[in-house]
Design a protein around this motif. Structure first.
Motif, PDB file in Angstrom:
ATOM      1  N   VAL A   1     -34.746  47.641  23.970  1.00  0.00           N
ATOM      2  CA  VAL A   1     -33.464  48.316  23.768  1.00  0.00           C
ATOM      3  C   VAL A   1     -32.785  47.820  22.493  1.00  0.00           C
ATOM      4  O   VAL A   1     -32.274  48.625  21.700  1.00  0.00           O
ATOM      5  CB  VAL A   1     -32.539  48.109  25.003  1.00  0.00           C
ATOM      6  N   ASP A   2     -32.797  46.511  22.245  1.00  0.00           N
ATOM      7  CA  ASP A   2     -32.120  46.000  21.047  1.00  0.00           C
ATOM      8  C   ASP A   2     -32.835  46.425  19.770  1.00  0.00           C
ATOM      9  O   ASP A   2     -32.200  46.623  18.733  1.00  0.00           O
ATOM     10  CB  ASP A   2     -31.919  44.487  21.112  1.00  0.00           C
ATOM     11  N   LEU A   3     -34.161  46.623  19.817  1.00  0.00           N
ATOM     12  CA  LEU A   3     -34.866  47.117  18.639  1.00  0.00           C
ATOM     13  C   LEU A   3     -34.514  48.589  18.385  1.00  0.00           C
ATOM     14  O   LEU A   3     -34.336  48.996  17.238  1.00  0.00           O
ATOM     15  CB  LEU A   3     -36.380  46.947  18.814  1.00  0.00           C
ATOM     16  N   VAL A   4     -34.386  49.358  19.439  1.00  0.00           N
ATOM     17  CA  VAL A   4     -33.958  50.765  19.306  1.00  0.00           C
ATOM     18  C   VAL A   4     -32.556  50.814  18.687  1.00  0.00           C
ATOM     19  O   VAL A   4     -32.294  51.597  17.772  1.00  0.00           O
ATOM     20  CB  VAL A   4     -33.982  51.488  20.671  1.00  0.00           C
ATOM     21  N   GLU A   5     -31.673  49.942  19.161  1.00  0.00           N
ATOM     22  CA  GLU A   5     -30.320  49.891  18.600  1.00  0.00           C
ATOM     23  C   GLU A   5     -30.348  49.515  17.126  1.00  0.00           C
ATOM     24  O   GLU A   5     -29.619  50.091  16.308  1.00  0.00           O
ATOM     25  CB  GLU A   5     -29.457  48.905  19.388  1.00  0.00           C
ATOM     26  N   TRP A   6     -31.188  48.543  16.770  1.00  0.00           N
ATOM     27  CA  TRP A   6     -31.311  48.110  15.382  1.00  0.00           C
ATOM     28  C   TRP A   6     -31.811  49.261  14.511  1.00  0.00           C
ATOM     29  O   TRP A   6     -31.259  49.541  13.440  1.00  0.00           O
ATOM     30  CB  TRP A   6     -32.244  46.910  15.264  1.00  0.00           C
ATOM     31  N   MET A   7     -32.851  49.944  14.959  1.00  0.00           N
ATOM     32  CA  MET A   7     -33.396  51.058  14.179  1.00  0.00           C
ATOM     33  C   MET A   7     -32.367  52.186  14.034  1.00  0.00           C
ATOM     34  O   MET A   7     -32.332  52.868  13.012  1.00  0.00           O
ATOM     35  CB  MET A   7     -34.676  51.590  14.825  1.00  0.00           C
ATOM     36  N   THR A   8     -31.532  52.361  15.035  1.00  0.00           N
ATOM     37  CA  THR A   8     -30.480  53.366  14.955  1.00  0.00           C
ATOM     38  C   THR A   8     -29.479  52.985  13.874  1.00  0.00           C
ATOM     39  O   THR A   8     -29.068  53.820  13.061  1.00  0.00           O
ATOM     40  CB  THR A   8     -29.784  53.538  16.324  1.00  0.00           C
ATOM     41  N   LEU A   9     -29.091  51.724  13.830  1.00  0.00           N
ATOM     42  CA  LEU A   9     -28.188  51.254  12.770  1.00  0.00           C
ATOM     43  C   LEU A   9     -28.819  51.425  11.394  1.00  0.00           C
ATOM     44  O   LEU A   9     -28.152  51.843  10.440  1.00  0.00           O
ATOM     45  CB  LEU A   9     -27.817  49.791  13.002  1.00  0.00           C
ATOM     46  N   VAL A  10     -30.097  51.099  11.286  1.00  0.00           N
ATOM     47  CA  VAL A  10     -30.804  51.261  10.011  1.00  0.00           C
ATOM     48  C   VAL A  10     -30.760  52.726   9.577  1.00  0.00           C
ATOM     49  O   VAL A  10     -30.454  53.042   8.428  1.00  0.00           O
ATOM     50  CB  VAL A  10     -32.263  50.750  10.117  1.00  0.00           C
ATOM     51  N   ALA A  11     -31.061  53.635  10.507  1.00  0.00           N
ATOM     52  CA  ALA A  11     -31.066  55.065  10.172  1.00  0.00           C
ATOM     53  C   ALA A  11     -29.683  55.564   9.778  1.00  0.00           C
ATOM     54  O   ALA A  11     -29.545  56.421   8.901  1.00  0.00           O
ATOM     55  CB  ALA A  11     -31.597  55.874  11.360  1.00  0.00           C
ATOM     56  N   GLN A  12     -28.650  55.039  10.431  1.00  0.00           N
ATOM     57  CA  GLN A  12     -27.291  55.510  10.166  1.00  0.00           C
ATOM     58  C   GLN A  12     -26.694  54.958   8.876  1.00  0.00           C
ATOM     59  O   GLN A  12     -25.817  55.582   8.284  1.00  0.00           O
ATOM     60  CB  GLN A  12     -26.383  55.154  11.345  1.00  0.00           C
ATOM     61  N   HIS A  13     -27.176  53.793   8.433  1.00  0.00           N
ATOM     62  CA  HIS A  13     -26.512  53.119   7.318  1.00  0.00           C
ATOM     63  C   HIS A  13     -27.381  52.864   6.095  1.00  0.00           C
ATOM     64  O   HIS A  13     -26.918  52.252   5.132  1.00  0.00           O
ATOM     65  CB  HIS A  13     -25.906  51.802   7.808  1.00  0.00           C
ATOM     66  N   THR A  14     -28.623  53.295   6.125  1.00  0.00           N
ATOM     67  CA  THR A  14     -29.505  53.110   4.971  1.00  0.00           C
ATOM     68  C   THR A  14     -30.290  54.386   4.732  1.00  0.00           C
ATOM     69  O   THR A  14     -30.291  55.293   5.553  1.00  0.00           O
ATOM     70  CB  THR A  14     -30.502  51.950   5.184  1.00  0.00           C
TER      71      THR A  14
ATOM     72  N   THR B   1     -30.257  56.926  19.267  1.00  0.00           N
ATOM     73  CA  THR B   1     -31.170  56.131  20.088  1.00  0.00           C
ATOM     74  C   THR B   1     -32.429  56.912  20.456  1.00  0.00           C
ATOM     75  O   THR B   1     -33.519  56.346  20.505  1.00  0.00           O
ATOM     76  CB  THR B   1     -30.476  55.605  21.360  1.00  0.00           C
ATOM     77  N   SER B   2     -32.300  58.195  20.676  1.00  0.00           N
ATOM     78  CA  SER B   2     -33.459  59.005  21.045  1.00  0.00           C
ATOM     79  C   SER B   2     -34.481  59.074  19.908  1.00  0.00           C
ATOM     80  O   SER B   2     -35.678  58.861  20.123  1.00  0.00           O
ATOM     81  CB  SER B   2     -32.999  60.412  21.436  1.00  0.00           C
TER      82      SER B   2
ATOM     83  N   ALA C   1     -37.136  63.219  12.277  1.00  0.00           N
ATOM     84  CA  ALA C   1     -36.055  63.255  13.279  1.00  0.00           C
ATOM     85  C   ALA C   1     -35.177  62.013  13.162  1.00  0.00           C
ATOM     86  O   ALA C   1     -33.950  62.089  13.264  1.00  0.00           O
ATOM     87  CB  ALA C   1     -36.647  63.360  14.681  1.00  0.00           C
ATOM     88  N   TRP C   2     -35.791  60.860  12.936  1.00  0.00           N
ATOM     89  CA  TRP C   2     -35.050  59.599  12.815  1.00  0.00           C
ATOM     90  C   TRP C   2     -34.126  59.634  11.592  1.00  0.00           C
ATOM     91  O   TRP C   2     -32.990  59.173  11.652  1.00  0.00           O
ATOM     92  CB  TRP C   2     -36.054  58.452  12.722  1.00  0.00           C
ATOM     93  N   ILE C   3     -34.607  60.216  10.493  1.00  0.00           N
ATOM     94  CA  ILE C   3     -33.808  60.279   9.265  1.00  0.00           C
ATOM     95  C   ILE C   3     -32.698  61.323   9.379  1.00  0.00           C
ATOM     96  O   ILE C   3     -31.554  61.073   8.989  1.00  0.00           O
ATOM     97  CB  ILE C   3     -34.709  60.586   8.044  1.00  0.00           C
ATOM     98  N   THR C   4     -33.019  62.491   9.929  1.00  0.00           N
ATOM     99  CA  THR C   4     -32.044  63.590   9.943  1.00  0.00           C
ATOM    100  C   THR C   4     -31.095  63.547  11.132  1.00  0.00           C
ATOM    101  O   THR C   4     -29.994  64.075  11.050  1.00  0.00           O
ATOM    102  CB  THR C   4     -32.757  64.957   9.919  1.00  0.00           C
ATOM    103  N   ARG C   5     -31.521  62.972  12.241  1.00  0.00           N
ATOM    104  CA  ARG C   5     -30.681  62.884  13.436  1.00  0.00           C
ATOM    105  C   ARG C   5     -30.696  61.458  13.981  1.00  0.00           C
ATOM    106  O   ARG C   5     -31.261  61.195  15.051  1.00  0.00           O
ATOM    107  CB  ARG C   5     -31.184  63.859  14.508  1.00  0.00           C
TER     108      ARG C   5
ATOM    109  N   ARG D   1     -38.181  57.299  19.706  1.00  0.00           N
ATOM    110  CA  ARG D   1     -39.358  58.136  19.438  1.00  0.00           C
ATOM    111  C   ARG D   1     -40.163  57.594  18.266  1.00  0.00           C
ATOM    112  O   ARG D   1     -41.396  57.517  18.322  1.00  0.00           O
ATOM    113  CB  ARG D   1     -38.901  59.567  19.159  1.00  0.00           C
ATOM    114  N   LEU D   2     -39.497  57.200  17.182  1.00  0.00           N
ATOM    115  CA  LEU D   2     -40.195  56.647  16.023  1.00  0.00           C
ATOM    116  C   LEU D   2     -40.886  55.333  16.391  1.00  0.00           C
ATOM    117  O   LEU D   2     -42.041  55.113  16.034  1.00  0.00           O
ATOM    118  CB  LEU D   2     -39.237  56.437  14.855  1.00  0.00           C
ATOM    119  N   LEU D   3     -40.176  54.465  17.097  1.00  0.00           N
ATOM    120  CA  LEU D   3     -40.772  53.183  17.482  1.00  0.00           C
ATOM    121  C   LEU D   3     -41.985  53.389  18.388  1.00  0.00           C
ATOM    122  O   LEU D   3     -42.989  52.674  18.262  1.00  0.00           O
ATOM    123  CB  LEU D   3     -39.729  52.292  18.151  1.00  0.00           C
ATOM    124  N   ARG D   4     -41.926  54.355  19.283  1.00  0.00           N
ATOM    125  CA  ARG D   4     -43.096  54.657  20.131  1.00  0.00           C
ATOM    126  C   ARG D   4     -44.258  55.151  19.278  1.00  0.00           C
ATOM    127  O   ARG D   4     -45.407  54.811  19.523  1.00  0.00           O
ATOM    128  CB  ARG D   4     -42.740  55.694  21.192  1.00  0.00           C
ATOM    129  N   ALA D   5     -43.950  55.960  18.264  1.00  0.00           N
ATOM    130  CA  ALA D   5     -44.998  56.484  17.387  1.00  0.00           C
ATOM    131  C   ALA D   5     -45.669  55.374  16.587  1.00  0.00           C
ATOM    132  O   ALA D   5     -46.842  55.473  16.242  1.00  0.00           O
ATOM    133  CB  ALA D   5     -44.416  57.538  16.432  1.00  0.00           C
TER     134      ALA D   5
END
Length: 160
Positions: free
Chosen positions: A75-88, A56-57, A49-53, A61-65
């Motif tokens: 919140v800032d770690l969720v934002e960071w992971m979102t940027l990572v997913a969107q740009h890498t 923040t949601s 889900a993190w890779i395909t969509r 979810r991935l960070l909780r897992a």
């Protein structure tokens, strides 16, 4: 002193095999490269889900897992992971460490690490690095997030 933390074989391999006269010891935290990761169905679904969509949601979810029980990602770690997913794009690495340099090393992982469970990481740490595994209670794969004070204590033991 080199301090390594990462969940891919490549980051673990870099930290554990890098040589420099300035590096006296290493702390490897939830590091890949010693053994293959374990993907449970729940973790695999969260990762997919993190890779395909990316959003923040899916990041939360991935960070909780990857976290220990009851841990809620910042919140800032969720934002960071979102940027990572969107740009890498994640890379798969089957590059396991075979001949790391011989110097003091502490290998640590979370008690509830779902990617690198202690029972899987301990034999590899012993076989490859001749090191015992330090298990950080109550934490998951994100030990650096969940228990930074414990890691500072481990670094202090390496500096002694």
């Amino acid at each position: 002193m080199a301090i390594g933390s990462g969940c891919t074989g490549k980051s673990g391999a870099v930290v554990l095999s890098a040589g420099s006269s300035r590096i006296r010891a290493r702390l490897a935290v939830s590091t890949g490269g010693l053994c293959s990761v374990r993907l449970t169905p729940a973790t695999l679904l969260a990762l997919a889900a993190w890779i395909t969509r990316p959003g923040t949601s899916s990041s939360a979810r991935l960070l909780r897992a990857l976290s220990g029980p009851g841990s809620e990602p910042r919140v800032d770690l969720v934002e960071w992971m979102t940027l990572v997913a969107q740009h890498t794009r994640p890379v798969s690495s089957s590059d396991l460490i075979h001949a790391p340099s011989r110097m003091p090393v502490v290998v640590a992982t979370g008690q509830h690490d779902r990617l690198l469970p202690p029972r899987r990481l301990q034999p590899a740490a012993r076989r490859i690095l001749d090191a015992d595994l330090t298990v950080i209670p109550g934490t998951g794969h994100l030990v650096t997030e969940e228990s930074p004070a414990q890691l500072v204590s481990l670094i202090a033991t390496l500096e002694a």
